[in-house]
Design a protein around this motif. Structure first.
Motif, mmCIF file in Angstrom:
data_model
loop_
_atom_site.group_PDB
_atom_site.id
_atom_site.type_symbol
_atom_site.label_atom_id
_atom_site.label_comp_id
_atom_site.label_asym_id
_atom_site.label_seq_id
_atom_site.Cartn_x
_atom_site.Cartn_y
_atom_site.Cartn_z
ATOM 1 N N VAL A 64 0.844 -1.205 0.000
ATOM 2 C CA VAL A 64 0.000 0.000 0.000
ATOM 3 C C VAL A 64 0.875 1.249 0.000
ATOM 4 C CG1 VAL A 64 -1.630 1.325 1.402
ATOM 5 C CG2 VAL A 64 -2.013 -1.110 1.012
ATOM 6 N N LYS A 65 1.932 1.256 0.778
ATOM 7 C CA LYS A 65 2.857 2.398 0.811
ATOM 8 C C LYS A 65 3.502 2.599 -0.548
ATOM 9 C CE LYS A 65 5.993 5.211 2.824
ATOM 10 N NZ LYS A 65 6.167 6.200 1.791
ATOM 11 N N THR A 66 3.947 1.527 -1.170
ATOM 12 C CA THR A 66 4.586 1.617 -2.479
ATOM 13 C C THR A 66 3.606 2.108 -3.533
ATOM 14 O OG1 THR A 66 6.035 -0.203 -1.857
ATOM 15 C CG2 THR A 66 5.907 0.332 -4.184
ATOM 16 N N ILE A 67 2.382 1.581 -3.513
ATOM 17 C CA ILE A 67 1.374 2.005 -4.487
ATOM 18 C C ILE A 67 1.031 3.473 -4.302
ATOM 19 C CG2 ILE A 67 -1.056 1.720 -5.144
ATOM 20 C CD1 ILE A 67 -0.622 -1.306 -4.646
ATOM 21 N N SER A 68 0.910 3.942 -3.064
ATOM 22 C CA SER A 68 0.599 5.359 -2.842
ATOM 23 C C SER A 68 1.755 6.249 -3.298
ATOM 24 C CB SER A 68 0.254 5.615 -1.378
ATOM 25 O OG SER A 68 1.380 5.406 -0.550
ATOM 26 N N ASP A 69 3.002 5.781 -3.122
ATOM 27 C CA ASP A 69 4.150 6.549 -3.612
ATOM 28 C C ASP A 69 4.154 6.636 -5.137
ATOM 29 O OD1 ASP A 69 5.000 6.958 -1.027
ATOM 30 O OD2 ASP A 69 6.604 5.439 -1.102
#
Length: 81
Positions: A64-69
């Motif tokens: 989720v963190k990677t996708i939001s970045d």
């Protein structure tokens, strides 16, 4: 579960290759596919349930963190154009 794992791992490979050769980015799609593949892999592993849940939570949080970045980067790049 094995069929679902193999389906999402295969989908990840296809999207990864398409992302390399395409002008359009497919990073979000292949991050989702690899996340689901890892989740289904963890479900079939012979680990204690607490370790499975912890591993899945850690991996999903990282995804989720990677996708939001990636989304933020895409918005910033499109805003500059």
């Amino acid at each position: 579960m094995v069929v679902l794992r193999n389906l999402f791992m295969g989908l990840f490979i296809v999207l990864f290759v398409v992302d390399i050769f395409s002008k359009k980015s497919y990073k979000i799609q292949y991050y989702v596919a690899i996340t689901l593949g890892v989740v289904f892999s963890a479900v079939i592993w012979d680990w204690p349930i607490a370790v499975k849940v912890g591993f899945i939570a850690l991996y999903v949080g990282l995804a989720v963190k990677t996708i939001s970045d990636v989304r933020k980067r895409n918005v910033e790049m499109n805003a500059d154009v």
